[in-house]
Design a protein around this motif. Structure first.
Motif, PDB file in Angstrom:
ATOM      1  N   MET A   1       2.671  -4.611  13.314  1.00  0.00           N
ATOM      2  CA  MET A   1       2.835  -5.402  11.809  1.00  0.00           C
ATOM      3  C   MET A   1       1.361  -5.541  11.285  1.00  0.00           C
ATOM      4  O   MET A   1       0.309  -5.295  12.116  1.00  0.00           O
ATOM      5  CB  MET A   1       3.351  -6.801  12.221  1.00  0.00           C
ATOM      6  N   LYS A   2       1.131  -5.736   9.975  1.00  0.00           N
ATOM      7  CA  LYS A   2      -0.018  -5.805   9.339  1.00  0.00           C
ATOM      8  C   LYS A   2      -0.459  -7.009   9.464  1.00  0.00           C
ATOM      9  O   LYS A   2      -0.114  -7.989   8.975  1.00  0.00           O
ATOM     10  CB  LYS A   2       0.131  -5.334   7.871  1.00  0.00           C
ATOM     11  N   PRO A   3      -1.950  -7.129  10.159  1.00  0.00           N
ATOM     12  CA  PRO A   3      -2.711  -8.477  10.269  1.00  0.00           C
ATOM     13  C   PRO A   3      -3.086  -8.850   8.907  1.00  0.00           C
ATOM     14  O   PRO A   3      -3.504  -8.263   7.974  1.00  0.00           O
ATOM     15  CB  PRO A   3      -3.826  -8.163  11.053  1.00  0.00           C
ATOM     16  N   GLU A   4      -2.579 -10.321   8.512  1.00  0.00           N
ATOM     17  CA  GLU A   4      -2.978 -10.906   7.252  1.00  0.00           C
ATOM     18  C   GLU A   4      -3.238 -12.504   7.426  1.00  0.00           C
ATOM     19  O   GLU A   4      -2.540 -12.931   8.395  1.00  0.00           O
ATOM     20  CB  GLU A   4      -1.862 -10.557   6.029  1.00  0.00           C
ATOM     21  N   GLY A   5      -3.502 -13.289   6.556  1.00  0.00           N
ATOM     22  CA  GLY A   5      -3.796 -14.481   6.658  1.00  0.00           C
ATOM     23  C   GLY A   5      -4.946 -14.785   7.102  1.00  0.00           C
ATOM     24  O   GLY A   5      -5.910 -14.140   7.180  1.00  0.00           O
ATOM     25  N   ALA A   6      -5.172 -16.051   7.651  1.00  0.00           N
ATOM     26  CA  ALA A   6      -6.179 -16.787   8.206  1.00  0.00           C
ATOM     27  C   ALA A   6      -6.862 -15.945   9.224  1.00  0.00           C
ATOM     28  O   ALA A   6      -6.005 -15.253  10.051  1.00  0.00           O
ATOM     29  CB  ALA A   6      -6.097 -18.364   8.272  1.00  0.00           C
TER      30      ALA A   6
ATOM     31  N   ARG B   1      -4.377 -13.663  11.882  1.00  0.00           N
ATOM     32  CA  ARG B   1      -4.728 -12.207  11.955  1.00  0.00           C
ATOM     33  C   ARG B   1      -5.167 -12.158  13.617  1.00  0.00           C
ATOM     34  O   ARG B   1      -4.467 -10.934  13.938  1.00  0.00           O
ATOM     35  CB  ARG B   1      -5.856 -11.931  11.236  1.00  0.00           C
ATOM     36  N   GLN B   2      -5.733 -13.004  14.151  1.00  0.00           N
ATOM     37  CA  GLN B   2      -5.780 -12.739  15.682  1.00  0.00           C
ATOM     38  C   GLN B   2      -4.512 -12.886  16.426  1.00  0.00           C
ATOM     39  O   GLN B   2      -4.429 -11.873  17.476  1.00  0.00           O
ATOM     40  CB  GLN B   2      -6.707 -13.869  16.122  1.00  0.00           C
ATOM     41  N   ALA B   3      -3.753 -13.643  15.893  1.00  0.00           N
ATOM     42  CA  ALA B   3      -2.223 -13.719  16.637  1.00  0.00           C
ATOM     43  C   ALA B   3      -1.357 -12.278  16.541  1.00  0.00           C
ATOM     44  O   ALA B   3      -0.743 -11.826  17.352  1.00  0.00           O
ATOM     45  CB  ALA B   3      -1.676 -14.715  15.992  1.00  0.00           C
ATOM     46  N   ALA B   4      -1.664 -11.954  15.280  1.00  0.00           N
ATOM     47  CA  ALA B   4      -0.872 -10.726  14.726  1.00  0.00           C
ATOM     48  C   ALA B   4      -1.283  -9.441  15.474  1.00  0.00           C
ATOM     49  O   ALA B   4      -0.599  -8.603  16.314  1.00  0.00           O
ATOM     50  CB  ALA B   4      -1.123 -10.410  13.335  1.00  0.00           C
ATOM     51  N   LEU B   5      -2.834  -9.418  15.883  1.00  0.00           N
ATOM     52  CA  LEU B   5      -3.383  -8.212  16.662  1.00  0.00           C
ATOM     53  C   LEU B   5      -3.059  -8.388  18.149  1.00  0.00           C
ATOM     54  O   LEU B   5      -2.643  -7.364  18.887  1.00  0.00           O
ATOM     55  CB  LEU B   5      -4.967  -8.494  16.501  1.00  0.00           C
ATOM     56  N   ALA B   6      -2.857  -9.664  18.580  1.00  0.00           N
ATOM     57  CA  ALA B   6      -2.499  -9.722  20.017  1.00  0.00           C
ATOM     58  C   ALA B   6      -1.120  -9.329  20.174  1.00  0.00           C
ATOM     59  O   ALA B   6      -0.785  -8.873  21.170  1.00  0.00           O
ATOM     60  CB  ALA B   6      -2.934 -11.467  20.486  1.00  0.00           C
ATOM     61  N   PHE B   7      -0.237  -9.740  19.070  1.00  0.00           N
ATOM     62  CA  PHE B   7       1.332  -9.442  19.380  1.00  0.00           C
ATOM     63  C   PHE B   7       1.344  -7.783  19.189  1.00  0.00           C
ATOM     64  O   PHE B   7       2.048  -7.221  20.165  1.00  0.00           O
ATOM     65  CB  PHE B   7       1.943 -10.063  18.079  1.00  0.00           C
ATOM     66  N   ASN B   8       0.581  -7.198  18.381  1.00  0.00           N
ATOM     67  CA  ASN B   8       0.754  -5.688  18.505  1.00  0.00           C
ATOM     68  C   ASN B   8       0.302  -5.015  19.664  1.00  0.00           C
ATOM     69  O   ASN B   8       0.788  -3.988  20.213  1.00  0.00           O
ATOM     70  CB  ASN B   8      -0.263  -5.291  17.166  1.00  0.00           C
TER      71      ASN B   8
ATOM     72  N   ARG C   1       5.600 -16.596   9.192  1.00  0.00           N
ATOM     73  CA  ARG C   1       6.582 -16.396   9.110  1.00  0.00           C
ATOM     74  C   ARG C   1       7.074 -14.797   9.505  1.00  0.00           C
ATOM     75  O   ARG C   1       7.850 -14.378  10.381  1.00  0.00           O
ATOM     76  CB  ARG C   1       7.400 -16.508   7.948  1.00  0.00           C
ATOM     77  N   ARG C   2       6.247 -13.842   9.108  1.00  0.00           N
ATOM     78  CA  ARG C   2       6.291 -12.512   9.294  1.00  0.00           C
ATOM     79  C   ARG C   2       6.103 -12.168  11.156  1.00  0.00           C
ATOM     80  O   ARG C   2       6.494 -11.277  11.408  1.00  0.00           O
ATOM     81  CB  ARG C   2       5.280 -11.784   8.356  1.00  0.00           C
ATOM     82  N   LEU C   3       4.909 -12.917  11.522  1.00  0.00           N
ATOM     83  CA  LEU C   3       4.784 -12.816  12.943  1.00  0.00           C
ATOM     84  C   LEU C   3       5.981 -13.267  13.611  1.00  0.00           C
ATOM     85  O   LEU C   3       6.271 -12.888  14.573  1.00  0.00           O
ATOM     86  CB  LEU C   3       3.561 -13.543  13.390  1.00  0.00           C
ATOM     87  N   GLY C   4       6.590 -14.462  13.357  1.00  0.00           N
ATOM     88  CA  GLY C   4       7.755 -14.815  14.046  1.00  0.00           C
ATOM     89  C   GLY C   4       9.012 -13.973  13.866  1.00  0.00           C
ATOM     90  O   GLY C   4       9.601 -13.678  14.911  1.00  0.00           O
ATOM     91  N   GLU C   5       9.210 -13.239  12.734  1.00  0.00           N
ATOM     92  CA  GLU C   5      10.323 -12.355  12.305  1.00  0.00           C
ATOM     93  C   GLU C   5      10.043 -11.101  13.404  1.00  0.00           C
ATOM     94  O   GLU C   5      10.861 -10.591  14.106  1.00  0.00           O
ATOM     95  CB  GLU C   5      10.473 -12.058  11.035  1.00  0.00           C
ATOM     96  N   ALA C   6       8.662 -10.797  13.422  1.00  0.00           N
ATOM     97  CA  ALA C   6       8.396  -9.389  14.120  1.00  0.00           C
ATOM     98  C   ALA C   6       8.706  -9.696  15.594  1.00  0.00           C
ATOM     99  O   ALA C   6       9.190  -8.807  16.529  1.00  0.00           O
ATOM    100  CB  ALA C   6       7.050  -9.093  13.817  1.00  0.00           C
ATOM    101  N   ALA C   7       8.287 -11.032  16.170  1.00  0.00           N
ATOM    102  CA  ALA C   7       8.444 -11.369  17.427  1.00  0.00           C
ATOM    103  C   ALA C   7       9.726 -11.384  17.952  1.00  0.00           C
ATOM    104  O   ALA C   7      10.268 -11.003  18.946  1.00  0.00           O
ATOM    105  CB  ALA C   7       7.753 -12.552  17.863  1.00  0.00           C
TER     106      ALA C   7
END
Length: 422
Positions: free
Chosen positions: A189-194, A198-205, A171-177
Motif C-alpha cells: 500500500m502507498k504510505p500517506e498521512g501523518a 506512514r511509518q505504520a504503513a511501511l511496517a505493514f508493507n 482506514r486504508r491501512l486497516g482495510e489492507a491488513a
C-alpha cells in the motif's frame, strides 16, 4: 478534536452571555429608567408653566422624544405575543422603572421596530417617552458572537479536513491488513498521512513482504522435498515390479506395494498440509456450484448425501483449495457414517456478511473433549487415513479468513461448521 472546541466555545458564550451581557443590560436599562423617572418626577412636581421648558430640555439633553397629555389616563396596556425574544430585556427595564419611580406605567415594544414607547401615569396626566432601542443594546455582543462562531467554524473545518485525511490513511491501512488476513494479497500500500501513519504503513508493507517471502520459500522447498521423496519411492516401485514372481513371494510383494501406496499417500497429504494451498489466488466464485460439484463426486463414490443450499452465493474463494477442504470433510464423514447432509446459509453477524456451511453425519461422532485434538496433524489417523484431513481443512478455511468448528450433529453424529467471509 471537535468536542473540546465545541465545549470551549459553549463555555465562552455562556460566560459572556450570562455574565457580561446581563450586567450591560441592567446598566443600560437602569440609565433609561433613571432618565424617565427624573422627567416624570419633574413633570409631577413642577408648576404647569414650567412643563414646556422641562420637555424641551429633556428632549435635547437626554436624547428622548417626550410628550405630555394633561388629564389623560392610561388605558389597557397593549397585548404582547406569546413568545417574545426581547422578554429578558423588557423584564430588566420593568424592574428598573419600578425601582426608580412610584408611577404606573406601561411599555410598548411592538408598534415601532426602531424604538419603544413608555407611558407614565402622573397625577396631572400621561408622560409619553419614545426612546431608541439602540440605547438598550450593545453591538459588542454581535461582534463577539460573530467572531467566536466564525472562528470556531473555520477551525472546525480545517480540523475536519485534516482528520479526514489522517483517518482515510488509517482506514486504508486497516482495510489492507484485513484483506491480507483473509488471504487477498493486493500488493504493497502507498504510505500517506501523518508521519506515524506512514511509518505504520511501511511496517505493514515490510511485514507483508516477509510473510509472502517465507510462504514462497516454503513452497519452493516443499516442491524440492516432494521431488526428492518421490524419486526413491519410484525406484522402489520399479524394483518391486522387476522382482521375480513366485507363489512364495507374491504375498510379500503385495504387502510391499501396499506399504508404498501408503507412503505416497502420506507424503502427498503432508505436502498438501504444509503448503496450505496458499499459492492459488482468490477469485469470485459461486459456493453453491462448488458444493454441488463435491457432492456429485461423493455420490458417484457411493455416498448418500443430502444438500440444502440457496440458489446462488458468490464470494472470494480459492476454489481448488476449498474443494480439497470439503472433500476431506466428506471423506471423513463417509468413512464413519451412512448418511451425510450439507447445508449452505448466508448470515449477517456483527455488521459482517458470512457464508456458513455445515456438514452433518449420523456416525459415532467425536466426544466434546477430543474435538480440539482432532485438528492436530496425525492425531485422528486410521487404517484408511493419514490423520491430516481435518488439519488441512482448517488450514484452508482459515486462509480464507474464516474458521471451522466441530459440534454435535442433529443427525446424532458429528457436525463440521465452516464460516467464510463474503
Amino acid at each position: 478534536m471537535l468536542l473540546p472546541l465545541v465545549v470551549v466555545q459553549a463555555v465562552a458564550l455562556q460566560l459572556f452571555y450570562g455574565g457580561h451581557l446581563d450586567v450591560i443590560s441592567r446598566r443600560l436599562t437602569a440609565g433609561l429608567a433613571g432618565d424617565v423617572a427624573f422627567v416624570a418626577t419633574l413633570m409631577d412636581t413642577m408648576p404647569e408653566a414650567r412643563r414646556p421648558e422641562i420637555l424641551r430640555e429633556a428632549n435635547w439633553r437626554l436624547g428622548l422624544s417626550l410628550g405630555f397629555e394633561p388629564g389623560a389616563l392610561l388605558g389597557v396596556p397593549p397585548s404582547r405575543p406569546a413568545w417574545n425574544p426581547l422578554l429578558p430585556l423588557e423584564q430588566d427595564l420593568t424592574n428598573a422603572l419600578r425601582e426608580r419611580m412610584n408611577f404606573t406605567f406601561d411599555a410598548d415594544w411592538q408598534s415601532d421596530p426602531q424604538s419603544l414607547v413608555i407611558r407614565v401615569q402622573t397625577a396631572t396626566g400621561i408622560l409619553s417617552v419614545e426612546a431608541p432601542r439602540k440605547r438598550l443594546f450593545t453591538t459588542t455582543l454581535y461582534v463577539f458572537v460573530f467572531w467566536l462562531v466564525g472562528s470556531a467554524l473555520l477551525l472546525a473545518g480545517i480540523a475536519v479536513l485534516f482528520m479526514k485525511n489522517q483517518v482515510r490513511a488509517i482506514r486504508r491501512l486497516g482495510e489492507a491488513a484485513e484483506a491480507f488476513g483473509l488471504g487477498r494479497e493486493a500488493g504493497p500500500m502507498k504510505p500517506e498521512g501523518a508521519r506515524e501513519v506512514r511509518q505504520a504503513a511501511l511496517a505493514f508493507n515490510a511485514m507483508q513482504e516477509r510473510i509472502l517471502r517465507f510462504v514462497n520459500q516454503r513452497t519452493e522447498m516443499l516442491a524440492g522435498i516432494s521431488h526428492d521423496l518421490r524419486t526413491p519411492l519410484t525406484r522402489m516401485r520399479l524394483a518391486l515390479a522387476m522382482f521375480p514372481r513366485s507363489p512364495e513371494t507374491d504375498e510379500d510383494v503385495a504387502a510391499l506395494n501396499q506399504d508404498l501406496d501408503e507412503m505416497e499417500r502420506m507424503v502427498e497429504s503432508y505436502l498438501a498440509f504444509a503448503r496450505g494451498e496458499r499459492t492459488e489466488a482468490p477469485q469470485p466464485a459461486d459456493l453453491v456450484d462448488l458444493v454441488e460439484d463435491i457432492v456429485a463426486k461423493a455420490r458417484r463414490s457411493g455416498a448418500a448425501v443430502e444438500v440444502a443450499t440457496p440458489d446462488k452465493l458468490v464470494l472470494p474463494l480459492r476454489p481448488d483449495a476449498l474443494k480439497r477442504a470439503l472433500g476431506n470433510l466428506l471423506d471423513n464423514a463417509r468413512r464413519h457414517a451412512r448418511r451425510i447432509a450439507i447445508g449452505v446459509t448466508p448470515l449477517e453477524e456483527a455488521g459482517r456478511s458470512w457464508a456458513e456451511l455445515t456438514v452433518d453425519d449420523d456416525g459415532p461422532g467425536i466426544p466434546a473433549a477430543e474435538r480440539a485434538e482432532a485438528f492436530r496433524p496425525f492425531s485422528s489417523g486410521s487404517a484408511t487415513g493419514t490423520g491430516l484431513g481435518l488439519a488441512i481443512a482448517r488450514d484452508i478455511v482459515r486462509a480464507h479468513g474464516g474458521d471451522i468448528m466441530l459440534e454435535q450433529s442433529p443427525m446424532g453424529g458429528l457436525r463440521a461448521r465452516l464460516r467464510l467471509p463474503v
